[in-house]
Enzyme design. Structure first.
Site, short mmCIF file in Angstrom:
data_model
loop_
_atom_site.label_atom_id
_atom_site.label_comp_id
_atom_site.label_asym_id
_atom_site.label_seq_id
_atom_site.Cartn_x
_atom_site.Cartn_y
_atom_site.Cartn_z
CE LYS A 161 -6.63 3.18 4.84
NZ LYS A 161 -5.70 2.05 5.10
CB SER A 177 -5.17 1.72 9.03
OG SER A 177 -4.83 1.39 7.69
CB SER A 192 -4.18 -1.63 7.04
OG SER A 192 -3.55 -1.14 8.18
#
Lengths: 483, 95
Positions: free
Chosen positions: A76, A151, A175
């Protein structure tokens, strides 16, 4: 090869059925072919990946390997990666080349894993749909007209579409779990303090936690083994021995006490999802589990408390972006104040600005007791609710999100509607507990995730529980068409 | 809880964030909505509750006061928008 799990790929590498170079090239080709459509990766680090693959092959040849040696994964874009752009999904950091590796990245490097690239995300991890990313939204591979969740949407979409066998995520209010649910994969948010936050760009420091996202619980166990552990550089890292997460995967679930909080099955939950959760719970009963109703009476206040604590900490953490030391700087500032305000005004998107403003407001003189202190008290009540529940049951099960993946634009105009997408996940962050999401079926051809919440440091047990379900069901094996 | 555009401007000033003039009203509306949502907290009496700062109620760990980092100024300043002779440049602040 891309349909294999990490566990299978690791075995193939160690038995020399294929090399890491072949495997890495295969995934890089897939990214090349499909990423335009999905927008999951914001940076593909092909040269670095090939170099790491060659090193991994040398390690495997020398017999010096760990389970993830030679296995390609995605990071990420919130984790700092030395010499590689680390954007956090923001214009603010569009040109930021991290000068060091996050501890999580360092641990993957030491394990000999290969990094395919950096994954798209909501800006500074603030969002539940990936629509707040400066680089444009990620598409859900199950239906490219719907959001992948957020997210960690790039991570979830990449894993679901088989562009990476596993990816890292971070979870401040859901997330990891919510995008895992929307994309039909397995994700784990560990106990606060288990995975180092060093080099993980901070959003809300008392809630942020990194974790694995993969297709199976077994793969999550392998990834967590690499990620977890005490880190002196993280002041809230917890110093305790890390168990072998794979050792207990096959333990029997006979006598497992499952709690279903009545607050998780009330108004607002898609009835199709409720049915699928009930079916999954019935599957657990067949495996020997005992089910009972529990109550988390202060659950309804987790959203309000979260939207004080998270913005307050965000406004403080994001104060570092001043246009002076790194990050975006406006053109021709007329004075220092102008430099700060315009650099930040131009560098941040609307959702990040909203949260900084809310945070600034609730922390401003005279409001602290009414907002932040009040929220911290409610946090205690929520944590006590879980404590009481865990006296009666071993784990709590329920939906991960009240709906399946929604369409682009459906909730982006209304912040509160978007916030409600995380209604079942945020209480877990407020209490600092571990939680997982695993696929348990489909509604309207879109994946549905079930959440499993455990007591502090019960990751081994959560992974065991998810793994046993995946031994008798096949939802986690479903793949979106066209990838 | 309803924020006026003047209040939004004040908060934006405190947070050092420029908001486009034509967006101030939308911000006022959205922020007021969020504060309304948050307001649900006040319905509950929490006077007897101890606030929770850390999930594990852990105290902050201390370390010995020793130098452990090496100087990496050049590396770190490579990301700075404007530097000269090892210094960060900003508009003049002293008349």
């Amino acid at each position: 090869m891309h349909n294999n799990t990490i566990a299978e790929l690791a075995q193939g590498l160690q038995q020399k059925q294929f090399s890491s170079l072949e495997l890495t090239t295969h995934f890089l080709n897939r990214i090349q072919e499909h990423n335009k459509q999905l927008n999951a990766f914001v940076t593909v680090t092909d040269e670095l990946a090939l170099a790491q693959a060659k090193l991994a092959d040398a390690r495997i040849a020398a017999g010096d390997c760990q389970p993830l040696t030679g296995v390609p994964i995605g990071q990420k874009d919130i984790f700092c990666t030395l010499g590689v752009r680390t954007s956090c999904g923001s214009k603010m950091l569009d040109k930021f080349i991290a000068p060091y590796n996050a501890t999580v990245v360092e641990r993957y490097n030491q394990a000999g894993a290969v990094m395919l690239g950096k994954l798209n995300m909501d800006e500074f991890a603030m969002g539940s749909s990936n629509e707040t990313s400066y680089y444009g939204p990620v598409k859900n591979p199950w239906d490219v007209g719907t959001v992948p969740g957020g997210s960690s949407g790039g991570s979830a979409a990449a894993v679901a579409s088989r562009l990476a066998p596993g990816a890292t995520g971070t979870d401040t209010g859901g997330s990891i779990r919510q995008p895992a649910a929307f994309c039909g994969i397995t994700g784990l948010k560990p106990t606060y303090g288990l995975v180092s936050r060093w080099g993980m760009i901070a959003f809300a420091s008392s809630l942020d936690q990194g974790g694995p996202m993969a297709r199976t619980a077994e793969d999550c166990a392998l990834m967590l083994q690499t990620m977890a552990g005490f880190d002196e550089k993280d002041s809230t890292s917890v110093n305790r021995p890390v168990p072998d997460f794979t050792a207990t995967l096959n333990d029997s679930l006979k006598g497992l006490r499952i709690g279903l909080p009545k607050e998780f099955f009330g108004e607002g939950l898609d009835p199709e999802i409720a049915k699928l959760i009930q079916a999954a719970v019935a599957e657990y009963e067949k495996l020997g589990a005992i089910v009972k109703e529990v109550s988390l009476p202060n659950m309804n206040l987790s959203g309000p408390a979260y939207y004080v604590v998270a913005p307050a900490e965000c406004s403080s953490n994001l104060a570092r972006f001043d246009g002076v030391r790194y990050g975006h700087r406006c053109e021709n500032p007329k004075d220092l104040h102008d430099l700060y305000t315009r650099s930040r005004g131009e560098g941040f998107g609307d959702e990040v600005k909203r949260r900084i403003l809310i945070g600034t407001y609730v922390l401003s003189a005279g409001y602290y007791d009414a907002y932040y202190l009040k929220a911290q008290k409610i946090r205690r009540l929520i944590s006590d609710d879980f404590k009481r529940a865990f006296e009666e049951v071993d784990v709590i099960m329920g939906p991960t999100s009240p709906s399946v993946a929604f369409r682009f634009g459906e909730k982006s105009a209304d912040p509160i509607a978007m916030y409600l997408s995380d209604i079942y996940t945020i209480a877990v962050n407020l209490a600092g507990l571990p939680g997982m999401s695993l696929p348990v079926g489909f509604s309207n051809n879109l994946p549905v995730g079930m959440q499993i919440i455990g007591n502090y440091f019960s990751e081994s047990h959560l992974l065991n529980i998810a793994h046993q379900y995946q031994q008798v069901t096949g939802w986690h094996k479903q793949a979106p068409a066209g990838f | 809880m309803s924020l006026s555009t003047a209040e939004v401007n004040k908060i934006a000033w405190l947070g050092r964030i420029a908001i486009d003039e034509d967006k101030i009203e939308a911000y006022a509306r959205d922020l007021s909505g969020i504060l309304d949502f948050v307001e649900q907290m006040s319905a509950l009496d929490t006077s007897a509750v101890t606030p929770m700062a850390h999930p594990m109620d852990q105290a902050q760990r201390l370390r010995p006061d020793q130098v452990t980092e090496v100087d990496q100024r050049e590396l770190f300043q490579a990301n700075a928008p404007l530097v000269e002779a090892g210094l960060y440049l900003v508009p003049k602040v002293i008349e």
